[in-house]
Design a protein around this motif. Structure first.
Motif, PDB file in Angstrom:
ATOM      1  N   LEU A 178       2.383  -0.332  10.997  1.00  0.00           N
ATOM      2  CA  LEU A 178       1.581   0.882  10.944  1.00  0.00           C
ATOM      3  C   LEU A 178       1.799   1.650  12.241  1.00  0.00           C
ATOM      4  O   LEU A 178       1.635   1.110  13.331  1.00  0.00           O
ATOM      5  N   VAL A 219       0.367   6.422   9.588  1.00  0.00           N
ATOM      6  CA  VAL A 219      -1.060   6.696   9.440  1.00  0.00           C
ATOM      7  C   VAL A 219      -1.286   8.199   9.542  1.00  0.00           C
ATOM      8  O   VAL A 219      -0.664   8.886  10.360  1.00  0.00           O
ATOM      9  N   ARG A 274      -5.387   1.099   5.612  1.00  0.00           N
ATOM     10  CA  ARG A 274      -4.017   0.661   5.363  1.00  0.00           C
ATOM     11  C   ARG A 274      -3.767  -0.803   5.731  1.00  0.00           C
ATOM     12  O   ARG A 274      -2.705  -1.346   5.434  1.00  0.00           O
TER      13      ARG A 274
END
Length: 390
Positions: free
Chosen positions: A105, A128, A144
């Motif tokens: 991420l 993100v 997420r």
């Protein structure tokens, strides 16, 4: 920061008499004590010999770790010295050995060098989203997270604007989830007050040449023991590990496991002086000065017809990015350079996630430091005004 402090700091910065330096996010002007430390060591090396000069400077070399520890509120065993921020960041990233099936991420403002490494790893990269201010959306980050996420990796301050990402909030999310958090502090070290305990990062990478005002070819790395214990560096040598038997080796326990033996001693000593110089001024005072200067520069530029500002985020720092309608960025940079005003250009290739989303191709970047003055900011704005009127 008082006016007399600025006068003193400019007097200790020879470059201030030559140029209006607004390219500090690229490489800042060093203060005289930093340059002196580098040159003095090189002179010593030239008469004693390389190894002998290094032996004579051993205590000063060790002191660099302590200085960086004070800068980051970290222990000396958690600090490694490298030759640039990229090598610092790569030392941790490639030791994680991510691959297909893993997920990373990251933030929309991520830098090209890091993004390319993500793609090379073969892991899935998820970007993100930003919140309404343009900073990383912490709520989206939390949504997420799943079992596949093996790394949260963001920049604190991007190369392409004055945004300051909410790193402390990201660190809290990562800590709760038990996911390693790698923070790229290349642009924030030296302009923001960094505390790895408060940031809750597992690793942090930085450079000497930018806001710390150190030599080029210097970098540093912080690695928390909880992450360090899990990682074997992708590359080892006789400095990062000991060859204990013909068929065995033992890796150092400290963060120095991410170092290599050969280094530029002169530059490393210069880095130590630069860190001590910043600490003597005080990072809160530096941050306040830079933030104020950048805000005033944005105010000057926003008053010029045809100029667009591109900095995002709830919190902003000393980097100011802008464009002028109908005028290519390279023309602006060249004209400013002819007027002895240093700036730089950010291209989409350095910020694909961000610039693609915002439909930007390039921007001019003017990055202030505490030795800049309001008169210098006005000179930039006046030159931009003239360029626009042509």
């Amino acid at each position: 920061m008082r006016d007399d402090d600025v006068v003193r700091l400019r007097a200790e910065t020879p470059g201030c008499a030559e140029v209006v330096h607004l390219n500090n996010a690229g490489s800042a002007l060093p203060p005289a004590p930093v340059t002196d430390a580098v040159i003095d060591y090189l002179r010593t090396e030239s008469v004693l010999g390389g190894y002998e000069a290094a032996d004579a400077a051993a205590d000063r070399l060790e002191a660099v770790y302590a200085s960086l520890g004070r800068l980051l509120n970290a222990g000396v065993d958690d600090i490694a010295l490298t030759d640039n921020a990229t090598r610092s960041w790569q030392a941790v990233f490639y030791a994680l050995r991510l691959g297909p099936g893993d997920k990373i991420l990251t933030c929309r403002s991520e830098y090209a060098g890091n993004a390319i490494a993500y793609l090379q790893s073969g892991a899935t990269v998820e970007v993100v989203g930003d919140d309404e201010t343009g900073q990383l959306d912490v709520a989206d980050l939390e949504r997420r997270i799943d079992d596949r996420v093996k790394l949260i990796s963001i920049n604190h301050v991007p190369t392409q604007g004055g945004l300051v990402n909410p790193a402390e909030e990201v660190g809290a999310v990562a800590e709760r989830a038990g996911i390693p958090f790698l923070l790229d502090a290349c642009q924030s070290a030296g302009q923001l007050d960094l505390d790895v305990t408060r940031l809750r990062c597992d690793a942090l990478s930085g450079t000497g040449r930018k806001y710390l005002r150190g030599p080029r070819g210097t970098g540093f790395l912080y690695v928390h023991p909880r992450l360090r214990a899990r990682l074997e560096p992708a590359m080892l040598d006789l400095h990062s590990a000991a060859w204990t038997e013909p068929g065995k080796y033992e890796i150092l326990d400290s963060a120095r496991r991410f170092e290599v033996w050969e280094r530029n001693i002169a530059a490393t000593l210069g880095l130590g002086v630069a860190v001590d110089y910043a600490l003597a001024i005080g990072l809160p005072a530096i941050e306040e000065r830079l933030t104020g200067l950048a805000a005033r520069l944005r105010g000057l530029l926003s008053g010029i017809d045809g100029v667009s500002l591109h900095d995002q985020g709830k919190r902003q720092c000393g980097i100011v990015t802008f464009s002028v309608a109908g005028v290519p960025a390279d023309k602006i940079k060249t004209r400013l350079s002819n007027a002895k005003i240093n700036t730089s250009i950010v291209h989409r290739s350095s910020a694909q996630y961000d610039f693609t989303a915002r439909n930007l191709q390039e921007t001019v970047r003017a990055s202030v430091h505490y030795y800049n003055t309001d008169d210098e900011l006005r000179l930039l704005a006046e030159e931009v005004e003239r360029i626009k009127q042509e």
